[in-house]
Write a protein that holds these residues in place. Structure first.
Motif, PDB file in Angstrom:
ATOM      1  N   THR A 125       0.825  -1.215   0.000  1.00  0.00           N
ATOM      2  CA  THR A 125       0.000   0.000   0.000  1.00  0.00           C
ATOM      3  C   THR A 125       0.855   1.260   0.000  1.00  0.00           C
ATOM      4  O   THR A 125       0.443   2.288  -0.542  1.00  0.00           O
ATOM      5  CB  THR A 125      -0.928   0.015   1.231  1.00  0.00           C
ATOM      6  OG1 THR A 125      -0.144  -0.149   2.419  1.00  0.00           O
ATOM      7  CG2 THR A 125      -1.956  -1.106   1.140  1.00  0.00           C
ATOM      8  N   GLY A 128       1.846   1.645  -3.576  1.00  0.00           N
ATOM      9  CA  GLY A 128       0.648   1.922  -4.369  1.00  0.00           C
ATOM     10  C   GLY A 128       0.185   3.362  -4.224  1.00  0.00           C
ATOM     11  O   GLY A 128      -0.112   4.031  -5.217  1.00  0.00           O
ATOM     12  N   ILE A 129       0.137   3.860  -2.982  1.00  0.00           N
ATOM     13  CA  ILE A 129      -0.370   5.217  -2.770  1.00  0.00           C
ATOM     14  C   ILE A 129       0.613   6.251  -3.298  1.00  0.00           C
ATOM     15  O   ILE A 129       0.216   7.310  -3.812  1.00  0.00           O
ATOM     16  CB  ILE A 129      -0.679   5.468  -1.270  1.00  0.00           C
ATOM     17  CG1 ILE A 129      -1.672   6.634  -1.122  1.00  0.00           C
ATOM     18  CG2 ILE A 129       0.580   5.712  -0.479  1.00  0.00           C
ATOM     19  CD1 ILE A 129      -3.025   6.350  -1.693  1.00  0.00           C
ATOM     20  N   ILE A 132       0.041   6.338  -7.079  1.00  0.00           N
ATOM     21  CA  ILE A 132      -1.220   7.027  -7.389  1.00  0.00           C
ATOM     22  C   ILE A 132      -1.055   8.541  -7.219  1.00  0.00           C
ATOM     23  O   ILE A 132      -1.522   9.328  -8.055  1.00  0.00           O
ATOM     24  CB  ILE A 132      -2.350   6.498  -6.489  1.00  0.00           C
ATOM     25  CG1 ILE A 132      -2.685   5.050  -6.879  1.00  0.00           C
ATOM     26  CG2 ILE A 132      -3.598   7.366  -6.604  1.00  0.00           C
ATOM     27  CD1 ILE A 132      -3.670   4.373  -5.950  1.00  0.00           C
ATOM     28  N   VAL A 135       0.969   9.884 -10.179  1.00  0.00           N
ATOM     29  CA  VAL A 135       0.139  10.000 -11.384  1.00  0.00           C
ATOM     30  C   VAL A 135      -0.804  11.194 -11.271  1.00  0.00           C
ATOM     31  O   VAL A 135      -1.019  11.944 -12.235  1.00  0.00           O
ATOM     32  CB  VAL A 135      -0.662   8.694 -11.624  1.00  0.00           C
ATOM     33  CG1 VAL A 135      -1.650   8.866 -12.775  1.00  0.00           C
ATOM     34  CG2 VAL A 135       0.291   7.544 -11.928  1.00  0.00           C
ATOM     35  N   GLN A 136      -1.368  11.394 -10.086  1.00  0.00           N
ATOM     36  CA  GLN A 136      -2.273  12.527  -9.870  1.00  0.00           C
ATOM     37  C   GLN A 136      -1.555  13.855 -10.071  1.00  0.00           C
ATOM     38  O   GLN A 136      -2.112  14.805 -10.649  1.00  0.00           O
ATOM     39  CB  GLN A 136      -2.871  12.441  -8.464  1.00  0.00           C
ATOM     40  CG  GLN A 136      -3.778  13.595  -8.085  1.00  0.00           C
ATOM     41  CD  GLN A 136      -5.110  13.582  -8.816  1.00  0.00           C
ATOM     42  OE1 GLN A 136      -5.257  12.944  -9.856  1.00  0.00           O
ATOM     43  NE2 GLN A 136      -6.091  14.278  -8.286  1.00  0.00           N
ATOM     44  N   HIS A 186      -8.357  13.889 -13.623  1.00  0.00           N
ATOM     45  CA  HIS A 186      -7.760  14.446 -12.412  1.00  0.00           C
ATOM     46  C   HIS A 186      -8.777  14.459 -11.268  1.00  0.00           C
ATOM     47  O   HIS A 186      -8.447  14.119 -10.117  1.00  0.00           O
ATOM     48  CB  HIS A 186      -7.271  15.863 -12.709  1.00  0.00           C
ATOM     49  CG  HIS A 186      -6.467  16.492 -11.616  1.00  0.00           C
ATOM     50  ND1 HIS A 186      -5.311  15.934 -11.110  1.00  0.00           N
ATOM     51  CD2 HIS A 186      -6.657  17.643 -10.902  1.00  0.00           C
ATOM     52  CE1 HIS A 186      -4.829  16.708 -10.150  1.00  0.00           C
ATOM     53  NE2 HIS A 186      -5.624  17.754  -9.999  1.00  0.00           N
ATOM     54  N   LEU A 189      -9.525  10.669 -10.167  1.00  0.00           N
ATOM     55  CA  LEU A 189      -8.426  10.087  -9.400  1.00  0.00           C
ATOM     56  C   LEU A 189      -8.287  10.774  -8.047  1.00  0.00           C
ATOM     57  O   LEU A 189      -7.968  10.133  -7.044  1.00  0.00           O
ATOM     58  CB  LEU A 189      -7.122  10.199 -10.195  1.00  0.00           C
ATOM     59  CG  LEU A 189      -5.916   9.469  -9.598  1.00  0.00           C
ATOM     60  CD1 LEU A 189      -6.231   7.990  -9.392  1.00  0.00           C
ATOM     61  CD2 LEU A 189      -4.691   9.632 -10.483  1.00  0.00           C
ATOM     62  N   THR A 192     -10.750   9.247  -5.833  1.00  0.00           N
ATOM     63  CA  THR A 192     -10.325   7.888  -5.509  1.00  0.00           C
ATOM     64  C   THR A 192      -9.285   7.883  -4.399  1.00  0.00           C
ATOM     65  O   THR A 192      -9.246   6.972  -3.571  1.00  0.00           O
ATOM     66  CB  THR A 192      -9.769   7.199  -6.760  1.00  0.00           C
ATOM     67  OG1 THR A 192     -10.755   7.210  -7.801  1.00  0.00           O
ATOM     68  CG2 THR A 192      -9.373   5.755  -6.473  1.00  0.00           C
ATOM     69  N   ILE A 193      -8.441   8.910  -4.363  1.00  0.00           N
ATOM     70  CA  ILE A 193      -7.467   9.012  -3.273  1.00  0.00           C
ATOM     71  C   ILE A 193      -8.181   9.153  -1.933  1.00  0.00           C
ATOM     72  O   ILE A 193      -7.767   8.560  -0.926  1.00  0.00           O
ATOM     73  CB  ILE A 193      -6.516  10.202  -3.535  1.00  0.00           C
ATOM     74  CG1 ILE A 193      -5.612   9.889  -4.735  1.00  0.00           C
ATOM     75  CG2 ILE A 193      -5.666  10.502  -2.291  1.00  0.00           C
ATOM     76  CD1 ILE A 193      -4.739  11.046  -5.163  1.00  0.00           C
ATOM     77  N   LEU A 196      -9.325   5.713  -0.930  1.00  0.00           N
ATOM     78  CA  LEU A 196      -8.264   4.827  -0.453  1.00  0.00           C
ATOM     79  C   LEU A 196      -7.609   5.328   0.829  1.00  0.00           C
ATOM     80  O   LEU A 196      -6.878   4.578   1.485  1.00  0.00           O
ATOM     81  CB  LEU A 196      -7.194   4.691  -1.544  1.00  0.00           C
ATOM     82  CG  LEU A 196      -7.649   4.102  -2.881  1.00  0.00           C
ATOM     83  CD1 LEU A 196      -6.501   4.142  -3.891  1.00  0.00           C
ATOM     84  CD2 LEU A 196      -8.157   2.682  -2.714  1.00  0.00           C
ATOM     85  N   SER A 200      -4.614   3.370   3.891  1.00  0.00           N
ATOM     86  CA  SER A 200      -3.211   3.606   3.568  1.00  0.00           C
ATOM     87  C   SER A 200      -2.536   4.374   4.694  1.00  0.00           C
ATOM     88  O   SER A 200      -3.155   4.727   5.692  1.00  0.00           O
ATOM     89  CB  SER A 200      -3.097   4.399   2.258  1.00  0.00           C
ATOM     90  OG  SER A 200      -3.548   5.735   2.451  1.00  0.00           O
TER      91      SER A 200
END
Length: 241
Positions: A125, A128-129, A132, A135-136, A186, A189, A192-193, A196, A200
């Motif tokens: 995680t 992964g975070i 992410i 990318v954001q 944008h 996502l 989505t953060i 999640l 995390s």
């Protein structure tokens, strides 16, 4: 496409916010020992120091900048600055903060991916975070040329109207129809953060805001036990951190 658009910008925000708040509360209640940032500061201290400082400076500026910029009604700043001027200020300040944050996050991500010891002690995680978030940030930087192309402030007004509608429980996905794709991706996502977040290491952000309570915390009175100490040696009340 209309159904998907309505779901993403009318329904999905409330799913993400519900999980964000309820999930954070449940984790604090059930798994307090996992409520930490899992620091690996003993390894590659120099890269961690630069990456962490740049990332946190940039991300805090972006967070509060987005919050104030999107949630402040147009009539509040209209007497002082036009929508187009505000958008250009946002592009300039956001671009600088985004670049600073991007450099910091890239250093942190490189450190976790390419140092064997850190990678082996990192949770999936964690990686992964970070990916992410990276990318954001890239998506956010991609929106800058599009914003410059809409210097009249129309895009900013649409985004603000949509965000304020979410907060006031009157969402209107039609505000975002025709918006360029980087903005939409944008936004999705970003939501989505929030979804999640409770699962995390990001939950330690709550602790950062929680430290503000120390400003108004009352004095803690500490007295020594009666052990026959000479008069006048008893400790006086003091504030402990």
């Amino acid at each position: 496409m209309n159904t998907l658009h309505n779901f993403l910008f009318n329904v999905y925000p409330y799913i993400c916010l519900s999980v964000f708040f309820m999930g954070s509360l449940a984790r604090f209640d059930r798994d307090q020992y996992t409520w930490k940032s899992d620091s690996s500061q003993l390894l590659r201290k120099g890269q961690l120091r630069w990456g962490s400082n740049l990332f946190h400076i940039g991300i805090l500026f972006l967070f509060f900048g987005h919050s104030v910029g999107l949630l402040t009604p147009h009539w509040v700043y209209e007497p002082f600055i036009t929508a187009g001027q505000k958008q250009m200020v946002a592009v300039t300040a956001g671009g600088i903060a985004g670049a600073v944050c991007f450099v910091g996050l890239s250093l942190l991500l490189h450190r976790r991916l390419f140092d064997d010891r850190i990678r082996l002690t990192s949770h999936r995680t964690d990686l992964g975070i970070l990916i992410i978030l990276w990318v954001q940030l890239v998506l956010g930087l991609i929106t800058l040329p599009f914003s410059i192309g809409h210097s009249d402030g129309a895009v900013m007004l649409k985004l603000s109207a949509w965000a304020q509608g979410i907060v006031t429980f009157s969402p209107d996905a039609a505000q975002l129809v025709g918006l360029d794709w980087p903005y939409k991706v944008h936004l999705v996502l970003g939501m989505t953060i929030f979804l999640l977040f409770p699962f995390s290491r990001l939950v330690h952000v709550w602790s950062g805001f929680g430290t503000l309570a120390y400003i108004v915390r009352p004095y803690q009175v500490v007295r020594s036990r009666k052990l026959g100490l000479p008069a006048g040696l008893n400790q006086s009340p003091r504030r402990e951190s």
